[in-house]
Design an enzyme around this catalytic site. Structure first.
Site, PDB file in Angstrom:
ATOM      1  N   LYS A   1       0.839  -1.195   0.000  1.00 13.95           N
ATOM      2  CA  LYS A   1       0.000   0.000   0.000  1.00 13.95           C
ATOM      3  C   LYS A   1       0.880   1.253   0.000  1.00 13.95           C
ATOM      4  CE  LYS A   1      -3.363  -2.937   0.429  1.00 13.95           C
ATOM      5  NZ  LYS A   1      -2.657  -4.222   0.321  1.00 13.95           N
TER       6      LYS A   1
HETATM    7  C1  LIG Z   1      -9.219  -4.646  -0.970  1.00 11.31           C
HETATM    8  C2  LIG Z   1      -8.435  -5.218   0.168  1.00 11.31           C
HETATM    9  N1  LIG Z   1      -9.034  -5.463   1.343  1.00 11.31           N
HETATM   10  C3  LIG Z   1      -8.353  -5.968   2.399  1.00 11.31           C
HETATM   11  C4  LIG Z   1      -7.011  -6.248   2.323  1.00 11.31           C
HETATM   12  C5  LIG Z   1      -6.308  -6.827   3.520  1.00 11.31           C
HETATM   13  O1  LIG Z   1      -5.367  -5.946   4.043  1.00 11.31           O
HETATM   14  P1  LIG Z   1      -4.333  -6.456   5.162  1.00 11.31           P
HETATM   15  O2  LIG Z   1      -3.252  -7.199   4.468  1.00 11.31           O
HETATM   16  O3  LIG Z   1      -3.831  -5.176   5.792  1.00 11.31           O
HETATM   17  O4  LIG Z   1      -5.098  -7.295   6.123  1.00 11.31           O
HETATM   18  C6  LIG Z   1      -6.331  -6.012   1.119  1.00 11.31           C
HETATM   19  C7  LIG Z   1      -4.902  -6.305   1.015  1.00 11.31           C
HETATM   20  O5  LIG Z   1      -4.328  -6.376  -0.038  1.00 11.31           O
HETATM   21  C8  LIG Z   1      -7.057  -5.482   0.007  1.00 11.31           C
HETATM   22  O6  LIG Z   1      -6.464  -5.237  -1.170  1.00 11.31           O
END
Ligand SMILES: Cc1ncc(COP(=O)(O)O)c(C=O)c1O
Length: 381
Positions: free
Chosen positions: A183
């Site tokens: 990110k």
């Molecule tokens: C759209 C979306 N939601 C949720 C997540 C989950 O994020 P995290 O890895 O911080 O749990 C991601 C991670 O790539 C994502 O792209």
């Protein structure tokens, strides 16, 4: 050939090191002043009232759904074409994720399809801003109002993007962000819920910390003995102060990152414009996009053709990734026998191109050229 141009590379260095060092030296490494300062800085930047830092966007989504009232027996409409954490967060509450189609161009939820999938058990819509591109927030709020549903925004990728003049984080009661290294902002791993509701913020803080009635900062600054109690069954979803200190420094870098990403995307757009078989990502009126991930869409390509293009680029030393996955075709959810042709085509026919702030203009030109060559060489063109 080894990879010369990676897909992504986080921006971090001396300021992050220094901030982490100060936390170590302070002796307070979790649920301390840096966590609070990072929450305030994120909420202020995004235009939200409150921030609650947690261990990831997945845990942020889980808690946001819980405070929105989602639980066993409920249904939540989600795009299948999203990282699987979107659907998993619903499943973690005991509710059922119901998969809806996305729009073929923006990859964001198709609200007409969402509406068709609403039943008397539907409790919420999980609105993903896919690859950081803002989805139709107003349309989703209108739909949710018509059907008495909650809206939770999955803004995992969308920090710094704007919609209708407001930054993502300022439009809905519950908006969740990720600080994973892919990110724009990273804390290693991490997440945050932004909320306009003081009540939600208080419960979210409790739920991330075992349901404890008192937070550590209040207890450590109290001059009288405080005994905590545990008000409900909850989780340990804490973010550490080491991570939060890094997040504060990352947030300072965000304006420059956004500017550079926009310039790199414009360069890709220009280099790939008018190619008969390659579409570049559209940006709808009224939104600004943080260009979290830049995808090229190959007209008429199936997954095998797209993979051949990726291999061709890898052979030239350029890393790419397949387009956003579809959860309904993964073993974890495949037992429902769901078919979503628009999402499947969008996922199979797209690939992620390298884009990160330290990338040079020449590297963008090289990647665009390599893509055009790969499309021609693999028989697509
Ligand atoms: C759209 C979306 N939601 C949720 C997540 C989950 O994020 P995290 O890895 O911080 O749990 C991601 C991670 O790539 C994502 O792209």
């Amino acid at each position: 050939m080894s990879v010369r141009i990676p897909v992504a590379r986080p921006e971090m260095g001396e300021p992050e090191w220094q901030a982490i060092r100060e936390v170590v030296e302070s002796g307070w490494v979790t649920q301390g002043p840096r966590v609070e300062a990072f929450e305030k800085a994120m909420a202020e930047y995004c235009g939200a009232e409150h921030g609650v830092a947690v261990s990831s966007c997945t845990t942020a989504l889980h808690l946001a759904l819980v405070v929105a009232g989602v639980g066993p027996g409920d249904e939540v409409v989600v795009p299948s074409m999203s990282f699987i954490a979107t659907a998993n967060a619903v499943a973690h509450t005991g509710a059922t994720p119901v998969f809806a189609e996305v729009e073929p161009d923006t990859f964001n939820l198709d609200l007409a399809d969402v509406e068709r999938r609403i039943t008397e058990r539907t409790r919420a819509v999980l609105l993903v801003h896919q690859l950081g591109l803002p989805a139709d927030i107003d349309g989703t709020h209108r739909l949710a109002e018509r059907h008495g549903l909650a809206v939770v925004e999955d803004a995992a990728c969308a920090v710094g993007s704007s919609y209708a003049g407001g930054r993502i984080g300022s439009h809905s009661e519950l908006v969740c962000f990720s600080f994973h290294p892919r990110k724009l902002l990273t804390t290693g791993d991490g997440g945050m819920v932004l909320t306009s509701s003081a009540e939600h913020a208080e419960r979210l803080r409790r739920l991330r910390q075992h349901g404890m009635s008192v937070n550590d900062r209040v207890r450590s600054s109290s001059t009288s003995v405080i005994r905590e109690s545990y008000l409900e069954v909850a989780w340990n979803y804490r973010l550490t102060d080491l991570q939060a200190a890094m997040g504060i420094e990352q947030l300072k870098r965000l304006p420059a990152m956004l500017e550079r990403r926009a310039a790199l995307a414009a360069r890709y757009d220009a280099a790939l414009a008018d190619h008969p078989l390659i579409d570049t990502p559209p940006v709808p009126e009224g939104v600004t996009w943080n260009v979290q991930t830049y995808t090229a869409r190959l007209r008429g390509a199936d997954a095998a053709a797209r993979d051949a293009v990726m291999q061709h680029m890898l052979d030239a030393g350029i890393a790419t990734r397949a387009g956003v996955m579809t959860a309904h075709r993964e073993p974890a959810y495949a037992d429902r026998g769901c078919s979503l042709p628009v999402s499947e085509r969008a996922s199979d026919g797209s690939l992620v191109l390298p884009l990160f702030p330290a990338m040079t203009d020449d590297q963008v030109d090289e990647c665009a050229r390599a893509l055009v060559e790969a499309v021609a060489a693999t028989g697509l063109g």
